[in-house]
Design a protein around this motif. Structure first.
Motif, PDB file in Angstrom:
ATOM      1  N   LEU A  63      -3.172  -0.271   5.957  1.00 44.03           N
ATOM      2  CA  LEU A  63      -2.632   0.537   4.864  1.00 44.03           C
ATOM      3  C   LEU A  63      -1.106   0.585   4.889  1.00 44.03           C
ATOM      4  O   LEU A  63      -0.493   1.418   4.223  1.00 44.03           O
ATOM      5  N   GLY A  64      -0.500  -0.301   5.656  1.00 42.18           N
ATOM      6  CA  GLY A  64       0.953  -0.387   5.675  1.00 42.18           C
ATOM      7  C   GLY A  64       1.633   0.560   6.638  1.00 42.18           C
ATOM      8  O   GLY A  64       2.861   0.691   6.611  1.00 42.18           O
ATOM      9  N   ILE A  65       0.875   1.246   7.477  1.00 43.43           N
ATOM     10  CA  ILE A  65       1.480   2.107   8.492  1.00 43.43           C
ATOM     11  C   ILE A  65       1.947   1.228   9.642  1.00 43.43           C
ATOM     12  O   ILE A  65       1.142   0.709  10.418  1.00 43.43           O
ATOM     13  N   THR A  66       3.231   1.057   9.723  1.00 48.83           N
ATOM     14  CA  THR A  66       3.827   0.253  10.780  1.00 48.83           C
ATOM     15  C   THR A  66       4.368   1.121  11.913  1.00 48.83           C
ATOM     16  O   THR A  66       4.705   0.609  12.975  1.00 48.83           O
ATOM     17  N   ARG A  97       0.791  -1.228   0.000  1.00 50.63           N
ATOM     18  CA  ARG A  97       0.000   0.000   0.000  1.00 50.63           C
ATOM     19  C   ARG A  97       0.825   1.279   0.000  1.00 50.63           C
ATOM     20  O   ARG A  97       0.341   2.339  -0.381  1.00 50.63           O
ATOM     21  N   GLN A  98       2.083   1.220   0.436  1.00 56.54           N
ATOM     22  CA  GLN A  98       2.913   2.420   0.430  1.00 56.54           C
ATOM     23  C   GLN A  98       4.373   2.027   0.477  1.00 56.54           C
ATOM     24  O   GLN A  98       4.715   0.915   0.895  1.00 56.54           O
ATOM     25  N   PRO A  99       5.262   2.923   0.029  1.00 58.42           N
ATOM     26  CA  PRO A  99       6.698   2.606   0.061  1.00 58.42           C
ATOM     27  C   PRO A  99       7.272   2.744   1.456  1.00 58.42           C
ATOM     28  O   PRO A  99       6.728   3.454   2.308  1.00 58.42           O
ATOM     29  N   TYR A 100       8.401   2.079   1.679  1.00 58.57           N
ATOM     30  CA  TYR A 100       9.128   2.154   2.939  1.00 58.57           C
ATOM     31  C   TYR A 100      10.472   2.808   2.645  1.00 58.57           C
ATOM     32  O   TYR A 100      11.222   2.362   1.783  1.00 58.57           O
ATOM     33  N   ARG A 101      10.757   3.851   3.377  1.00 62.51           N
ATOM     34  CA  ARG A 101      11.864   4.742   3.054  1.00 62.51           C
ATOM     35  C   ARG A 101      13.043   4.523   4.001  1.00 62.51           C
ATOM     36  O   ARG A 101      12.855   4.259   5.194  1.00 62.51           O
ATOM     37  N   PRO A 102      14.268   4.646   3.488  1.00 67.86           N
ATOM     38  CA  PRO A 102      15.447   4.503   4.359  1.00 67.86           C
ATOM     39  C   PRO A 102      15.451   5.569   5.453  1.00 67.86           C
ATOM     40  O   PRO A 102      14.904   6.664   5.287  1.00 67.86           O
ATOM     41  N   VAL A 103      16.077   5.242   6.570  1.00 66.84           N
ATOM     42  CA  VAL A 103      16.224   6.181   7.678  1.00 66.84           C
ATOM     43  C   VAL A 103      17.708   6.481   7.829  1.00 66.84           C
ATOM     44  O   VAL A 103      18.456   5.732   8.460  1.00 66.84           O
ATOM     45  N   GLY A 118       6.222   5.819   4.475  1.00 63.52           N
ATOM     46  CA  GLY A 118       6.182   7.239   4.155  1.00 63.52           C
ATOM     47  C   GLY A 118       5.229   8.005   5.047  1.00 63.52           C
ATOM     48  O   GLY A 118       5.472   9.154   5.408  1.00 63.52           O
ATOM     49  N   ILE A 119       4.125   7.378   5.415  1.00 62.21           N
ATOM     50  CA  ILE A 119       3.145   7.968   6.317  1.00 62.21           C
ATOM     51  C   ILE A 119       3.112   7.160   7.612  1.00 62.21           C
ATOM     52  O   ILE A 119       2.985   5.932   7.591  1.00 62.21           O
TER      53      ILE A 119
END
Length: 331
Positions: free
Chosen positions: A57-60, A14-20, A29-30
């Motif tokens: 929605l993929g918000i972890t 549902r959404q991308p996961y961004r490097p930290v 992302g959200i």
């Protein structure tokens, strides 16, 4: 346990996961901030629906602090109940953050950056959440009364003791963030992230703080990316009676909503409509356009707001021409 909840099987599409920064962790992302609408007076059914919708929605990433409520501590209690009743099977898929730094209890040890306060606060948060550890523990704000060395040593010790996996800073300006990051690295606990107030209406972090975070390998988590709701369609015709500004919210006050600011909101809204999206989606894309920003934290009062925010990540990126148009409106 709430046997009725099963997480959506497609949640990680549902959404991308961004490097930290230069760390192995990735964040959605959200993310969902629980500083509002999760206190003791909130509706438990709505709180549950929002958290379940977010995870579906993929918000972890769920962001808390010791003083979130109201009253302080109650948001952690609300989320701890949800963890126990329905999210326990998914604990290892969640990035749960808490913070300490603002006033939490009476007396000289109830706020700041001392080791005494930070450890007491972390232990209280863990009890409220029903957890053995948090994934990220932040120092919520700089404390000029406490040597930075003491704060950094306390944070590093939390990681060594297994009570936090990562350490973060919050509201640290560029020079202090750089100094803290350097000391934490010397202590063997590199700083994961600096959480900053960042939006189209709060861009003071762009010249110095974002580059400092990039230089020191930290990611950025942006809070209040919608300026307390001002960067939405809620205020296009003024201040609604049921809005945050009308209820004397500390996040958005009526005196901040000037005619000049509303004119800017309407111009940005018109630009968003030309792209076939909402103003809030455009605003979220703005703070996420820089790769150093790992996650934008939203607040929500109902599940549909969370869906709309995640949908922003599927919109076409902001090209240079569009960014210039946005800057001209903000000028």
């Amino acid at each position: 346990m709430d046997d009725n909840y099963l997480a959506a099987p497609d949640r990680y599409q549902r959404q991308p996961y961004r490097p930290v920064g230069r760390h192995g962790l990735r964040l959605p992302g959200i993310g969902l901030g629980l500083w509002h609408n999760f206190g003791a007076g909130s509706d438990p059914a709505t709180a549950k629906a929002m958290v379940h919708q977010a995870f579906d929605l993929g918000i972890t990433h769920f962001d808390l602090a010791n003083n979130y409520g109201p009253p302080p501590g109650s948001a952690e209690l609300t989320f701890g109940t949800l963890l126990k009743r329905s999210l326990a099977p998914y604990r290892d898929e969640l990035i749960i953050a808490s913070k300490a730094g603002y006033v939490m209890w009476d007396g000289p040890y109830g706020d700041g950056g001392s080791a005494k306060y930070l450890f007491a606060s972390l232990h209280q948060s863990l009890r409220r959440l029903g957890l053995d550890y948090v994934d990220i523990f932040y120092h919520h704000r700089p404390d000029p009364r406490t040597p930075l060395e003491e704060t950094c040593q306390a944070l590093a010790l939390m990681v060594r003791q297994g009570k936090a996996l990562y350490i973060g800073l919050s509201n640290y300006p560029a020079p202090l963030a750089a100094k803290a990051a350097a000391r934490l690295a010397e202590l063997g606990t590199p700083c994961l992230v600096n959480q900053l107030k960042y939006s189209l209406f709060q861009r003071d972090v762009e010249p110095d703080t974002l580059p400092a975070c990039r230089e020191h390998g930290m990611g950025v988590v942006a809070f209040s990316p919608l300026a307390g709701g001002l960067l939405s369609d809620r205020y296009l015709a003024g201040i609604p009676a049921d809005s945050r500004a009308a209820s004397a919210s500390p996040f958005l006050t009526a005196d901040q909503i000037t005619e000049e600011k509303l004119a800017t909101v309407r111009a940005l809204h018109a630009l968003a409509l030309q792209r076939g999206q909402s103003l809030s989606q455009l605003a979220l894309q703005w703070v996420l356009r820089d790769p150093v920003v790992s996650c934008a934290l939203i607040g929500a009062s109902h599940p549909q707001q969370i869906t709309s925010a995640v949908d922003a990540l599927g919109q076409p990126p902001l090209d240079d021409d569009l960014q210039q148009k946005i800057l001209s409106i903000l000028a």
